[in-house]
Design a protein around this motif. Structure first.
Motif, short mmCIF file in Angstrom:
data_model
loop_
_atom_site.label_atom_id
_atom_site.label_comp_id
_atom_site.label_asym_id
_atom_site.label_seq_id
_atom_site.Cartn_x
_atom_site.Cartn_y
_atom_site.Cartn_z
N UNK A 92 0.81 -1.19 -0.08
CA UNK A 92 0.08 0.04 -0.03
C UNK A 92 0.91 1.32 -0.15
N UNK A 93 2.04 1.02 0.38
CA UNK A 93 2.97 2.31 0.55
C UNK A 93 3.27 2.88 -0.76
N UNK A 94 3.02 2.06 -1.92
CA UNK A 94 3.50 2.31 -3.27
C UNK A 94 2.57 3.52 -3.76
N UNK A 95 1.36 3.73 -3.03
CA UNK A 95 0.48 4.80 -3.07
C UNK A 95 1.14 5.98 -2.53
N UNK A 96 1.41 7.09 -3.44
CA UNK A 96 2.08 8.30 -2.86
C UNK A 96 1.48 9.32 -2.01
N UNK A 97 0.09 9.00 -1.92
CA UNK A 97 -0.69 9.44 -0.92
C UNK A 97 -0.87 8.66 0.35
N UNK A 98 -0.25 7.67 0.57
CA UNK A 98 -0.57 6.92 2.01
C UNK A 98 0.72 7.18 2.84
N UNK A 99 0.28 7.15 4.15
CA UNK A 99 1.28 7.75 5.06
C UNK A 99 1.81 6.22 5.70
N UNK A 100 2.98 6.10 6.01
CA UNK A 100 3.47 4.55 6.16
C UNK A 100 3.42 4.65 7.87
N UNK A 101 2.72 3.33 8.32
CA UNK A 101 2.76 2.95 9.79
C UNK A 101 3.44 1.66 9.80
N UNK A 102 4.45 1.77 10.80
CA UNK A 102 5.36 0.54 10.92
C UNK A 102 4.32 -0.95 11.27
N UNK A 103 4.68 -1.97 10.89
CA UNK A 103 3.82 -3.03 10.96
C UNK A 103 3.48 -3.77 12.55
N UNK A 104 4.55 -3.17 13.22
CA UNK A 104 4.31 -3.30 14.68
C UNK A 104 3.82 -2.25 15.59
N UNK A 105 3.46 -1.45 14.80
CA UNK A 105 3.08 -0.20 15.62
C UNK A 105 1.55 -0.30 16.46
N UNK A 106 1.46 0.33 17.59
CA UNK A 106 0.42 0.20 18.37
C UNK A 106 -0.30 1.44 18.37
N UNK A 107 0.42 2.64 17.87
CA UNK A 107 -0.19 3.73 17.60
C UNK A 107 -0.23 4.40 16.38
N UNK A 108 -0.91 5.23 16.10
CA UNK A 108 -0.87 5.98 14.83
C UNK A 108 -1.27 7.44 14.93
N UNK A 109 -0.15 8.13 14.38
CA UNK A 109 -0.11 9.66 14.56
C UNK A 109 -0.65 10.04 13.34
N UNK A 110 -1.75 11.15 13.31
CA UNK A 110 -1.93 11.81 12.29
C UNK A 110 -1.42 13.18 11.93
N UNK A 111 -0.42 13.59 12.87
CA UNK A 111 0.38 14.76 12.90
C UNK A 111 1.02 15.19 11.51
N UNK A 112 1.55 14.18 10.91
CA UNK A 112 2.20 14.29 9.51
C UNK A 112 1.22 14.55 8.47
N UNK A 113 0.13 14.05 8.47
CA UNK A 113 -1.18 14.39 7.50
C UNK A 113 -1.34 15.92 7.48
N UNK A 114 -1.54 16.37 8.86
CA UNK A 114 -2.08 17.38 9.35
C UNK A 114 -0.89 18.80 8.76
N UNK A 115 0.18 18.43 9.30
CA UNK A 115 1.50 19.16 8.71
C UNK A 115 1.38 19.36 7.21
N UNK A 116 1.45 18.32 6.55
CA UNK A 116 1.40 18.55 5.15
C UNK A 116 0.35 19.10 4.38
#
Length: 170
Positions: A92-116
């Motif tokens: 899914x990360x081949x989509x340039x509009x998708x933000x990466x989340x590590x597979x083992x992540x327990x948290x998701x941070x929406x800050x990068x999308x807000x900043x961009x």
């Protein structure tokens, strides 16, 4: 809260998110944006399928800038509607509009999308008003406050035409 515990999504369809970024938030370092108010963020995060999450939210703030003509302070309200896809799946990360989340992540941070999105939406050039007269190029006085009294500047490239005009008058 701009960070969401992904385990909370297990039993529910979506999670409401609310939070704010202060004017001096490290997420906004390195940008040329000056905020007059904190960035207020609200939205809803939902799981699209395994390892993929969609966040839809709104962002509101007031950006402080300078008039490009007279350099006076100008405030501009900014309100954004954001939709962002976050993916743990490497395909899914081949989509340039998708933000990466590590597979083992327990948290998701929406800050990068807000900043961009804020960087893209914040006005780069603002004017205090449409009929702003700017600054005198000779003395620097704000011409919106009235004339400065300087003689009109003539450019050297027009001098041959002025000489021709004077010659034709004679």
């Amino acid at each position: 809260m701009l960070r969401v515990d992904l385990r909370e999504l297990a039993g529910v369809g979506a999670i409401e998110t609310r939070g704010e970024l202060k004017q001096d938030d490290p997420a906004l370092e390195g940008t040329d944006i000056t905020l007059r108010e904190p960035v207020r963020v609200s939205g809803r995060l939902q799981r699209v399928d395994e390892g993929r999450f969609y966040w839809h939210g709104t962002v509101q703030t007031v950006v402080l800038g300078e008039c490009r003509r007279c350099l006076s302070a100008v405030t501009t309200p900014v309100k954004l509607d954001i939709g962002a896809l976050f993916a743990q799946d490497p395909e899914s990360l081949e989509d340039p509009d998708a933000y990466p989340v590590p597979p083992e992540a327990r948290e998701l941070d929406v800050t990068p999308a807000v900043r961009e999105e804020l960087l893209l939406a914040a006005p780069r050039y603002v004017e205090c008003r449409d009929d702003c007269k700017g600054l005198c190029p000779q003395c620097g006085k704000d011409l919106n406050a009235g004339p400065c009294g300087c003689a009109p500047a003539t450019e050297a490239r027009w001098q041959p035409l002025k000489a021709l005009k004077d010659k034709l008058r004679s």
